[in-house]
Design a protein around this motif. Structure first.
Motif, PDB file in Angstrom:
ATOM      1  N   CYS A 188     -25.671  42.642  11.768  1.00  0.00           N
ATOM      2  CA  CYS A 188     -24.893  41.851  10.818  1.00  0.00           C
ATOM      3  C   CYS A 188     -25.659  41.726   9.502  1.00  0.00           C
ATOM      4  O   CYS A 188     -26.865  41.443   9.503  1.00  0.00           O
ATOM      5  CB  CYS A 188     -24.622  40.465  11.412  1.00  0.00           C
ATOM      6  SG  CYS A 188     -23.883  39.301  10.248  1.00  0.00           S
ATOM      7  N   PRO A 189     -25.009  41.920   8.366  1.00  0.00           N
ATOM      8  CA  PRO A 189     -25.691  41.794   7.077  1.00  0.00           C
ATOM      9  C   PRO A 189     -26.210  40.396   6.800  1.00  0.00           C
ATOM     10  O   PRO A 189     -27.127  40.222   5.997  1.00  0.00           O
ATOM     11  CB  PRO A 189     -24.590  42.161   6.066  1.00  0.00           C
ATOM     12  CG  PRO A 189     -23.575  42.919   6.844  1.00  0.00           C
ATOM     13  CD  PRO A 189     -23.610  42.339   8.217  1.00  0.00           C
ATOM     14  N   ASP A 190     -25.654  39.397   7.497  1.00  0.00           N
ATOM     15  CA  ASP A 190     -26.034  38.011   7.232  1.00  0.00           C
ATOM     16  C   ASP A 190     -27.068  37.497   8.226  1.00  0.00           C
ATOM     17  O   ASP A 190     -28.221  37.242   7.877  1.00  0.00           O
ATOM     18  CB  ASP A 190     -24.793  37.123   7.250  1.00  0.00           C
ATOM     19  CG  ASP A 190     -25.066  35.725   6.711  1.00  0.00           C
ATOM     20  OD1 ASP A 190     -26.154  35.509   6.155  1.00  0.00           O
ATOM     21  OD2 ASP A 190     -24.181  34.857   6.822  1.00  0.00           O
ATOM     22  N   CYS A 191     -26.679  37.393   9.505  1.00  0.00           N
ATOM     23  CA  CYS A 191     -27.579  36.799  10.496  1.00  0.00           C
ATOM     24  C   CYS A 191     -28.552  37.800  11.115  1.00  0.00           C
ATOM     25  O   CYS A 191     -29.471  37.434  11.838  1.00  0.00           O
ATOM     26  CB  CYS A 191     -26.774  36.119  11.597  1.00  0.00           C
ATOM     27  SG  CYS A 191     -25.832  37.270  12.636  1.00  0.00           S
ATOM     28  N   LYS A 192     -28.324  39.089  10.859  1.00  0.00           N
ATOM     29  CA  LYS A 192     -29.198  40.186  11.333  1.00  0.00           C
ATOM     30  C   LYS A 192     -29.148  40.391  12.850  1.00  0.00           C
ATOM     31  O   LYS A 192     -29.971  41.103  13.415  1.00  0.00           O
ATOM     32  CB  LYS A 192     -30.664  39.953  10.912  1.00  0.00           C
ATOM     33  CG  LYS A 192     -30.874  39.605   9.446  1.00  0.00           C
ATOM     34  CD  LYS A 192     -30.290  40.639   8.519  1.00  0.00           C
ATOM     35  CE  LYS A 192     -30.513  40.265   7.054  1.00  0.00           C
ATOM     36  NZ  LYS A 192     -29.797  41.177   6.131  1.00  0.00           N
ATOM     37  N   LYS A 193     -28.157  39.817  13.492  1.00  0.00           N
ATOM     38  CA  LYS A 193     -27.997  40.034  14.929  1.00  0.00           C
ATOM     39  C   LYS A 193     -27.148  41.279  15.177  1.00  0.00           C
ATOM     40  O   LYS A 193     -26.488  41.795  14.284  1.00  0.00           O
ATOM     41  CB  LYS A 193     -27.361  38.808  15.585  1.00  0.00           C
ATOM     42  CG  LYS A 193     -28.300  37.592  15.583  1.00  0.00           C
ATOM     43  CD  LYS A 193     -27.668  36.421  16.303  1.00  0.00           C
ATOM     44  CE  LYS A 193     -28.631  35.224  16.325  1.00  0.00           C
ATOM     45  NZ  LYS A 193     -28.047  34.044  17.004  1.00  0.00           N
ATOM     46  N   THR A 194     -27.137  41.749  16.416  1.00  0.00           N
ATOM     47  CA  THR A 194     -26.511  43.022  16.756  1.00  0.00           C
ATOM     48  C   THR A 194     -25.000  43.013  16.516  1.00  0.00           C
ATOM     49  O   THR A 194     -24.298  42.077  16.905  1.00  0.00           O
ATOM     50  CB  THR A 194     -26.789  43.369  18.225  1.00  0.00           C
ATOM     51  OG1 THR A 194     -28.197  43.458  18.424  1.00  0.00           O
ATOM     52  CG2 THR A 194     -26.154  44.701  18.595  1.00  0.00           C
ATOM     53  N   PHE A 195     -24.542  44.069  15.878  1.00  0.00           N
ATOM     54  CA  PHE A 195     -23.116  44.315  15.684  1.00  0.00           C
ATOM     55  C   PHE A 195     -22.654  45.401  16.658  1.00  0.00           C
ATOM     56  O   PHE A 195     -23.412  46.319  16.997  1.00  0.00           O
ATOM     57  CB  PHE A 195     -22.863  44.809  14.256  1.00  0.00           C
ATOM     58  CG  PHE A 195     -22.232  43.797  13.344  1.00  0.00           C
ATOM     59  CD1 PHE A 195     -21.878  42.528  13.765  1.00  0.00           C
ATOM     60  CD2 PHE A 195     -21.970  44.134  12.012  1.00  0.00           C
ATOM     61  CE1 PHE A 195     -21.288  41.615  12.907  1.00  0.00           C
ATOM     62  CE2 PHE A 195     -21.380  43.231  11.147  1.00  0.00           C
ATOM     63  CZ  PHE A 195     -21.037  41.962  11.590  1.00  0.00           C
ATOM     64  N   VAL A 196     -21.394  45.327  17.062  1.00  0.00           N
ATOM     65  CA  VAL A 196     -20.764  46.357  17.881  1.00  0.00           C
ATOM     66  C   VAL A 196     -19.635  46.978  17.066  1.00  0.00           C
ATOM     67  O   VAL A 196     -18.863  46.259  16.408  1.00  0.00           O
ATOM     68  CB  VAL A 196     -20.180  45.754  19.179  1.00  0.00           C
ATOM     69  CG1 VAL A 196     -19.483  46.835  19.996  1.00  0.00           C
ATOM     70  CG2 VAL A 196     -21.267  45.089  19.986  1.00  0.00           C
ATOM     71  N   ALA A 197     -19.528  48.290  17.088  1.00  0.00           N
ATOM     72  CA  ALA A 197     -18.420  48.972  16.420  1.00  0.00           C
ATOM     73  C   ALA A 197     -17.233  49.034  17.372  1.00  0.00           C
ATOM     74  O   ALA A 197     -17.340  49.540  18.483  1.00  0.00           O
ATOM     75  CB  ALA A 197     -18.836  50.376  16.005  1.00  0.00           C
TER      76      ALA A 197
END
Length: 215
Positions: A31-40
């Motif tokens: 995530c650009p904000d919280c820097k936690k993992t994103f899933v596509a």
């Protein structure tokens, strides 16, 4: 719910769109904000998008990502269209490089002069910064993306580089104010008076001579 179409590549730190990454956790995005993992999420029914892998209250940082991506577009190009002056060519762009008492979004060079770009996504250029640019006569441009809805990188590149409707020139060059020179109109009026005087005098002589001849 707002659709997240931008993320940050975990390895390179570059902003990526949902169209250019593999599905699921294989995208290796955060995530650009919280820097936690994103899933596509790239299914058949809904629009492709990113979501947080774990439950969170984070809003996804799409404005942050858009701001960063707009900067990357300027950094990787050298031509940009602006109002009044058309296409400008710049070189040596750098992001977030301190200059005196400010930090512009992007600093570049144009014919040995500094050129500053400011990108408005959530925050416009404040009055202090505008005053710095105008008082110091620094070439500066604001690119307004506050109402922009991201679709593709190519579309964003058009709005950053080629759309002049969303650009505002903060300062470009000093206006030259014409100063009044000496007033010589009195000479013209004297010439008119003299011409009129001698003209009337000549006419009077001719009239008198004509009258004398008749008598």
């Amino acid at each position: 719910m707002k659709i997240h179409k931008l993320a940050v590549d975990k390895k390179s730190g570059a902003v990526v769109s949902i169209q250019e990454v593999p599905n699921g956790l294989s995208c290796h995005c955060i995530c650009p904000d919280c820097k936690k993992t994103f899933v596509a999420v790239q299914g058949q029914k809904n629009d492709w998008h990113f979501r947080h892998y774990e439950e969170t209250n984070c809003k996804g940082g799409q404005e942050t990502a858009l701001h960063q991506l707009a900067k990357e577009i300027i950094l990787t190009n050298s031509r940009l269209d602006i109002p009044t002056y058309g296409t400008i060519i710049y070189e040596s762009p750098h992001a977030e490089m301190p200059f005196q008492k400010i930090i512009p979004d992007v600093t570049a060079k144009i014919i040995d002069e500094n050129l500053f770009f400011e990108i408005h996504v959530t925050h416009a250029v404040d009055e202090r910064k505008k005053k710095f640019y105008t008082d110091g006569e620094h070439k500066s441009i604001e690119i307004d993306l506050r109402n922009y809805a991201f679709t593709t990188k190519e579309n964003l590149a058009f709005h950053v580089l080629s759309n002049i409707g969303n650009k505002h020139i903060i300062f470009w060059k000093k206006k030259v104010v014409a100063t009044a020179g000496p007033d010589y109109s009195w000479i013209l009026w004297i010439a008119i008076v003299i011409f009129t005087y001698f003209g009337m005098k000549g006419l009077f002589k001719r009239t008198s001579a004509f009258s004398y001849q008749r008598t």
